[in-house]
Write an enzyme that holds these catalytic residues in place. Sequence first.
Site, PDB file in Angstrom:
ATOM      1  N   HIS A  54      -8.231  -5.911   7.445  1.00  0.00           N
ATOM      2  CA  HIS A  54      -7.754  -4.703   8.536  1.00  0.00           C
ATOM      3  C   HIS A  54      -8.033  -5.520   9.849  1.00  0.00           C
ATOM      4  O   HIS A  54      -9.169  -5.891  10.382  1.00  0.00           O
ATOM      5  CB  HIS A  54      -8.551  -3.597   8.104  1.00  0.00           C
ATOM      6  CG  HIS A  54      -7.790  -2.243   8.771  1.00  0.00           C
ATOM      7  ND1 HIS A  54      -8.070  -2.056  10.093  1.00  0.00           N
ATOM      8  CD2 HIS A  54      -7.130  -1.554   8.174  1.00  0.00           C
ATOM      9  CE1 HIS A  54      -7.233  -1.111  10.387  1.00  0.00           C
ATOM     10  NE2 HIS A  54      -6.841  -0.519   9.256  1.00  0.00           N
ATOM     11  N   GLU A  79      -2.501  -1.519  -3.095  1.00  0.00           N
ATOM     12  CA  GLU A  79      -3.803  -0.868  -2.603  1.00  0.00           C
ATOM     13  C   GLU A  79      -3.080   0.650  -2.783  1.00  0.00           C
ATOM     14  O   GLU A  79      -2.096   0.853  -2.789  1.00  0.00           O
ATOM     15  CB  GLU A  79      -3.846  -1.333  -1.119  1.00  0.00           C
ATOM     16  CG  GLU A  79      -4.240  -2.790  -0.879  1.00  0.00           C
ATOM     17  CD  GLU A  79      -4.393  -2.914   0.518  1.00  0.00           C
ATOM     18  OE1 GLU A  79      -4.949  -3.847   0.974  1.00  0.00           O
ATOM     19  OE2 GLU A  79      -3.903  -2.082   1.270  1.00  0.00           O
ATOM     20  N   HIS A 119       1.052  -1.232  -0.172  1.00  0.00           N
ATOM     21  CA  HIS A 119      -0.041   0.103   0.114  1.00  0.00           C
ATOM     22  C   HIS A 119       1.040   1.316  -0.150  1.00  0.00           C
ATOM     23  O   HIS A 119       1.248   1.860   0.869  1.00  0.00           O
ATOM     24  CB  HIS A 119      -0.826   0.072   1.278  1.00  0.00           C
ATOM     25  CG  HIS A 119      -1.998   0.952   1.265  1.00  0.00           C
ATOM     26  ND1 HIS A 119      -3.404   0.917   1.594  1.00  0.00           N
ATOM     27  CD2 HIS A 119      -1.943   2.409   0.723  1.00  0.00           C
ATOM     28  CE1 HIS A 119      -4.001   2.021   1.688  1.00  0.00           C
ATOM     29  NE2 HIS A 119      -3.174   2.819   1.017  1.00  0.00           N
TER      30      HIS A 119
END
Length: 258
Positions: free
Chosen positions: A210, A74, A43
């Site tokens: 998450h 991401e 990410h």
Amino acid sequence: MTALSVNLNKIALLRNSRGSDYPCLLDFAKMAVKFGANGLTVHPRPDQRHICVDDVYELSTYIRSIENIEYNIEGNPFAEPMDSSTEQTPYPGLLPLIESTRPHQATLVPDSNDQLTSDHGFDLKRDGDRLLPIIEKLKAWNVRCCLFMDPDLEQITLAKSLGIDRIELYTGPYALAHQNSPEEASNSLNTYREASDHANSIGLGVNAGHDLNLENLPDFLTINNIAEVSIGHALTVDALMVGYKGALLDYSRVCHTE
């Protein structure tokens, strides 16, 4: 089976804290693959606080050299390019990174530059029109498109109308509920199960990520249509817990040898 995509952000964060290549991100990527990862996730953020632009390219080259491992990038597609305050390659924006590396999957996330971590899904009533041309580009590049979403049935239906392939359910609230009480965990799990079932019923694949960890993941995966989970922070913490003793014994042995 649910695919495990290992998020390497925290390894990069540790490396960057010392301004060196130690630990080496590529070494940990190879280790993840060796010991069972089905994919690798990065990410990259504009400030390059952990994953750097050069990491994105290096990992892309590595993944292209092996079979059956997916690359997932991401990020926020609306984040502006940012010059680097160091000798790092400047952040060009998410779309240029994806265009030049062509990962298997791009997961679009609505995080702002000042967020510590991602903490909510897209509001497609607000952002759907802005996302549509981006999604069309990803499809033209043959990159699977995934949107980071809350377990909201109306929003998931809107996601389908944009022509995406998958959603990634933001599981932070589930992880918190699991920590609070069995009743809260059960109620939250039902919400995510309903969201996942709805997504599948309209033709969307479902990823999740998450705050998933070894304690809450088994219950979450009783939702049997989760295609992929992305895990990084908890895996890194667990690695410290599981491996810290062995490392201490090794160093003690070296230091105490007469």
